[in-house]
Design a protein around this motif. Structure first.
Motif, PDB file in Angstrom:
ATOM      1  N   GLN A  59      35.837  47.809  -8.703  1.00 22.98           N
ATOM      2  CA  GLN A  59      36.221  47.042  -9.876  1.00 22.98           C
ATOM      3  C   GLN A  59      35.179  47.242 -10.972  1.00 22.98           C
ATOM      4  OE1 GLN A  59      37.800  43.003  -9.015  1.00 22.98           O
ATOM      5  NE2 GLN A  59      37.531  43.501  -6.858  1.00 22.98           N
ATOM      6  N   GLY A  60      35.498  46.785 -12.157  1.00 23.23           N
ATOM      7  CA  GLY A  60      34.561  46.877 -13.278  1.00 23.23           C
ATOM      8  C   GLY A  60      34.815  48.093 -14.146  1.00 23.23           C
ATOM      9  N   GLY A  66      33.434  40.808 -25.599  1.00 23.00           N
ATOM     10  CA  GLY A  66      32.271  41.448 -26.199  1.00 23.00           C
ATOM     11  C   GLY A  66      31.291  42.004 -25.182  1.00 23.00           C
ATOM     12  N   LEU A  67      31.562  41.773 -23.903  1.00 28.60           N
ATOM     13  CA  LEU A  67      30.729  42.308 -22.829  1.00 28.60           C
ATOM     14  C   LEU A  67      31.536  43.384 -22.098  1.00 28.60           C
ATOM     15  CD1 LEU A  67      29.450  38.823 -21.637  1.00 28.60           C
ATOM     16  CD2 LEU A  67      28.085  40.554 -22.836  1.00 28.60           C
ATOM     17  N   LYS A  68      30.913  44.010 -21.116  1.00 24.06           N
ATOM     18  CA  LYS A  68      31.634  45.059 -20.407  1.00 24.06           C
ATOM     19  C   LYS A  68      32.688  44.437 -19.498  1.00 24.06           C
ATOM     20  CE  LYS A  68      32.412  49.347 -19.727  1.00 24.06           C
ATOM     21  NZ  LYS A  68      33.802  48.934 -19.482  1.00 24.06           N
ATOM     22  N   GLY A  69      33.896  44.979 -19.585  1.00 25.49           N
ATOM     23  CA  GLY A  69      34.987  44.552 -18.709  1.00 25.49           C
ATOM     24  C   GLY A  69      35.623  45.762 -18.080  1.00 25.49           C
ATOM     25  N   GLY A  70      36.908  45.663 -17.751  1.00 23.55           N
ATOM     26  CA  GLY A  70      37.620  46.796 -17.176  1.00 23.55           C
ATOM     27  C   GLY A  70      38.599  46.348 -16.120  1.00 23.55           C
ATOM     28  N   ASN A  99      36.179  38.757 -12.552  1.00 18.66           N
ATOM     29  CA  ASN A  99      35.714  39.851 -11.701  1.00 18.66           C
ATOM     30  C   ASN A  99      35.563  41.148 -12.488  1.00 18.66           C
ATOM     31  OD1 ASN A  99      35.263  38.601  -9.256  1.00 18.66           O
ATOM     32  ND2 ASN A  99      37.382  38.865  -8.546  1.00 18.66           N
ATOM     33  N   SER A 100      36.486  41.393 -13.430  1.00 22.43           N
ATOM     34  CA  SER A 100      36.373  42.636 -14.220  1.00 22.43           C
ATOM     35  C   SER A 100      35.059  42.653 -14.987  1.00 22.43           C
ATOM     36  CB  SER A 100      37.556  42.770 -15.183  1.00 22.43           C
ATOM     37  OG  SER A 100      37.371  41.995 -16.360  1.00 22.43           O
TER      38      SER A 100
END
Lengths: 346, 346, 346, 346
Positions: A158-159, A171-175, A315-316
């Motif tokens: 994940q991520g 505005g932060l890292k997701g995915g 979680n992302s």
């Protein structure tokens, strides 16, 4: 599990063993990741079951919260209530290539498509990773689809991986993020799993279980909310296409609980399928017996979907590492605020 | 049968024994007619089955071809895929009274509504008979609903009767019309029945089986197309709500074959239900087994619906007698052109 | 004009000077055709105006009569009411390639897409030409899109050309057809133009102005109805997106007048746009003045759309030549029945 | 203002002078309340402008989050994008009576309805107050509509009044609530106002600005979530019907922020209108000039709608007094927990 580390408990429902969409039996997920300098993108594939999906279709539905997006394949799902290909995710400008790759994959598996069995409806969805990915270069190739599908497994990352490689959340890292919930029907336990491609939100509105984390984190990217979110919901419960659609309409409630504002430039598009029944593409019976759930009990499914969505989004973020891409732009992981999070949640 | 008299054969399908919607087992139709001078209106009731519909609901769907209308009850049918009251038809301004009458009828039958069983969703649809009916006088009373329901039977009148009393079709007298078609699935014969409240069209565009009858008839009412049509489709085939909706989307094709142009001021609204399965309002099973038809065979249903609709519209005209109403306005029956029709069709 | 040759007059409206969609000022159409042995396919491009469509979008709408199809781009048109790329047509399995070609064309024209201007929504629609085209070979390349767009002009071919090369209508050769109607609003004359990609119907149901031509023609292809139709409607009238959608809902009435039955396996998908207003993608005004038509007069547009659709379908047949393709399969032109047609219509 | 008393600040936007929907110029609200023993119900009327709404219609839209409800009038709003009557709210079983009362009110005001001006589309929405109201007795009369409309004013009560008399929110007393936000477009200030009829939720999920108030309050009613919410959004911004619908789709985000779970048995139905343009029912111009907002700026409207909805729901609770009704059932006001609230928020 990242959230458990901070003792964040999203809702009171019971998680499945992996706490991912693959807790639904037969579902597998695979990634193809391109992460090099200014190229930060990829493909994520979801296989609804392990056999030939064109020949054994599944009941499916879609819901469009905000149609400012380019996902394809929705129209036929809405008309027929079925899905006949894996669901692929990628960046916005690569939808055509990934659709063609998916068509080629389906042609390889089915030599009657285009001859005696009509055509095939590829399902491809997308978010725009153009902030850190050089999306104009169209780095994804048709062939890459085969790699993502080959990588499909019960265990998956994940991520910042696959289609999530270049995405940004609050505005932060997701995915890519996923979560699951168990629900009881009759004397059996069923699973509702959600996987999101999360690419939306402004830091200032982020909240986790009511805690206004966004306000606490000083850092903010100079960025107008133009995000999107794709969600795929899987279940082994025998939901009809209408029951699936009603469930998908609750996905935004899960988003709203993390602070979503559903801005104009957002393509929020959701897909759902049930693995409970396989629909033979050359069905010979005129009348078919199927199962559906008692509608009076559907709140159990709604609640599971809302909770799994909320947790999948988080979680992302918690699984994503800080990523540097196009023009040296850096998108930070929320885990860089470890101290702040520990202080808030413990 | 009026059309057979002129040897008009609509399509090649097989009609049911009555060639009406009541060929679907359990369906009954009843009228309450007000026809006196300037009051030319009424109520038509369709009972989907003979038992308590609130306690044993049926699968249902709607389709709105043109929403310039005031029918009620669609929203909940769309959400839940079920119908829980008889379907009533009346004039536009009487929808509220008829809805209240229907609520009172349901309350009488079900002492748990509003106490322990939630509320009830009355389905009432309408066309505007204001050309020959003094619609502003609101001559329909809440109590009249009970009379229409009491009159329900397998045999029922067509033409200028019940809700059709004041309606006008292609500038001639129209109103209630019905027709049915038999379809084979497996080794069983099923029925698709259609009942229309027909109130649309300009004489100049009327055609019957390709014959431009409208051009032949000299008489024309000074009347802008502002008509509407309500259609109710019933079947004992186990269609899902999605399959029903797809079928209803073919109703306009039946209308177009008689010359419909679907003008702006037209409320074209269609309802469908299947009698194949009864849905217990206090269902105790968590998972329910149901039947649906093999989607690959649905063209049989589509064709039956198109043909039955076309014939139902023509029946609404051929059964209707010339009617004089408000301000001495006279709307002629097509049967007044008997010679012309005989010449054209034989 | 092929129909005029047989004295077939579809409706009473006035045609535009070319009797095609390009009668709407600024609209151009171009083809790329692949016709060699077993490859019978192509691309047809419609340019809504001659400038940069991404920077100057147009008001647009869609309507799905039957969603058993794979067209893309509808979701965003529905959400935003605008179109920002040319509309491309091709065969079913080539949608992905053509979408990517279109994305590349848009990227070439707009260096801010994917950098500062978000992404782009390609509109590509399709029918299945697999009966005479070896659709599995994916003969269309991304680059071919540029050729179709380059060929765009006011004068363009109809029939078995471009995306219509391999299509079949009522068991005879069909493909691209177009027609237009003039309508008066205020003291000005406006144009409603329709272009169809016609690929539906069984010969037995074909009728032309009420004449059952299908019954007269003995030849029939052993072919189950699995067809589709795409229609694009253009107008210089200032229709809102809602008014456009209402107009598109009347397209099936034009189809029904030629004998359409709207079978299960049919993707009937319609697009409409108005050239009356250009929407600047970097609009600086907060409030914008626009025009719409008086809704009370919209029947003029509905009628024009129905007539132009009916005639466009027939033009797709009368312009198409007999074509031989995959496995030596031959689809005959209706013009091979010249004598029969002359006898019937004169 | 009840919330200000506890220093609860919903969002950062600027409220209008009254912080209600009547901050939108021309909008007025009136109640008719029946509160006596087991009868706890009423009517609330919203007048979109002070003149003849049938003759000068307004742009309008609807959005159905959950269609398990009986509101009427949506279909025509969706088709035509206009509203032509006041919006009335009442209890579920009284929709028919209130619709008839509204028709009678419109007939009194317009002697051409049903004669030369077609019919009229009454808009009536509802929630089920059956927990404390003897809803089966149908205590509302057609005539009561006139009283609610006569009471319309800029200043109006909130809480357990009018249609809100018997409603329940998060297991506590709810009913009518309203709030407004100011937004800047160009150099002008516009208003977005929301009024809700709030009747949903379980106490355990109630949260106020992230504070889990529901968990703190010990008292809970033995009550399954079967609630509903109606929202009416008014604005003087020139939103098109499409822009209004997009805005209404954000209403659930405001609900979710107070803890909504959107259960099965909930009719969540939203209406919106813009007072910016009056649409003459006998418009003589063929082409009409109108205004819409720049879509790129619509987030300002979305945010205002979400915040005003959230605050309107809370206002419906903070203004409502403890109410005893049918069978002595008592629904407590949240203000009975004054100490607890003061401790939490100050």
């Amino acid at each position: 599990d990242a959230l458990i580390k901070y003792s964040v408990n999203i809702g009171k429902g019971t998680r499945g063993p992996n706490n991912t969409i693959t807790d639904v039996e037969g579902v597998r997920v695979g990634h193809y990741t391109l992460s090099e300098d200014h190229i930060q993108t990829g493909i994520t594939a979801i296989l609804p079951h392990g056999d030939n999906l064109f020949k054994e279709k599944l009941t499916a539905a879609t819901y469009v919260m905000n149609g400012f997006g380019k996902s394809i394949g929705l129209m036929q799902i809405d008309e027929l209530g079925t899905i006949e290909t894996p669901i692929l995710m990628t960046n916005t400008l690569s939808v055509g290539r990934v659709a063609t790759g998916l068509v080629r994959y389906m042609l390889e598996q089915n030599d009657d498509i285009g001859v005696s069995a009509g055509s095939v409806n590829p399902v491809v969805c997308e978010c725009n990773d153009g902030y850190i990915n050089a999306i104009r270069e169209l780095p994804i190739k048709e062939e890459d689809v085969f790699k993502a599908i080959e990588n499909c497994a019960i265990d998956f990352e994940q991520g910042a991986v696959g289609a999530g490689t270049g995405m940004m959340t609050y505005g932060l890292k997701g995915g890519i993020g996923s979560s699951s919930r168990l629900v009881e029907f009759g004397d059996k336990t069923y699973t509702v799993g959600v996987l999101v491609l999360s690419n939306f939100g402004n830091l200032s509105t982020l909240q986790i279980e009511g805690h206004k984390i966004g306000d606490l984190i000083k850092y903010e990217i100079e960025h107008e909310e133009k995000g999107s979110m794709i969600a795929v919901l899987a279940t082994d419960l025998p939901l009809s296409e209408r029951q699936l659609k009603r469930t998908l309409k609750r996905i935004p409630a899960g988003m709203a609980r993390t602070g979503a504002h559903f801005g104009n430039g957002s393509g929020d598009v959701f897909f759902g399928f049930s693995t409970a029944r396989r629909i033979n593409y050359r069905e010979t019976d005129d009348i078919i017996s199927i199962q559906v759930i008692n509608e009076n009990l559907i709140d159990r499914v709604f609640n599971a979907a809302i909770k799994a969505t909320e947790e999948a989004i988080l979680n992302s973020m918690f699984y994503a590492q800080t990523t540097v891409g196009r023009e040296g732009r850096c998108v930070k992981s929320i885990t860089e605020y470890d101290e702040l999070l520990r202080a808030e949640f413990t």
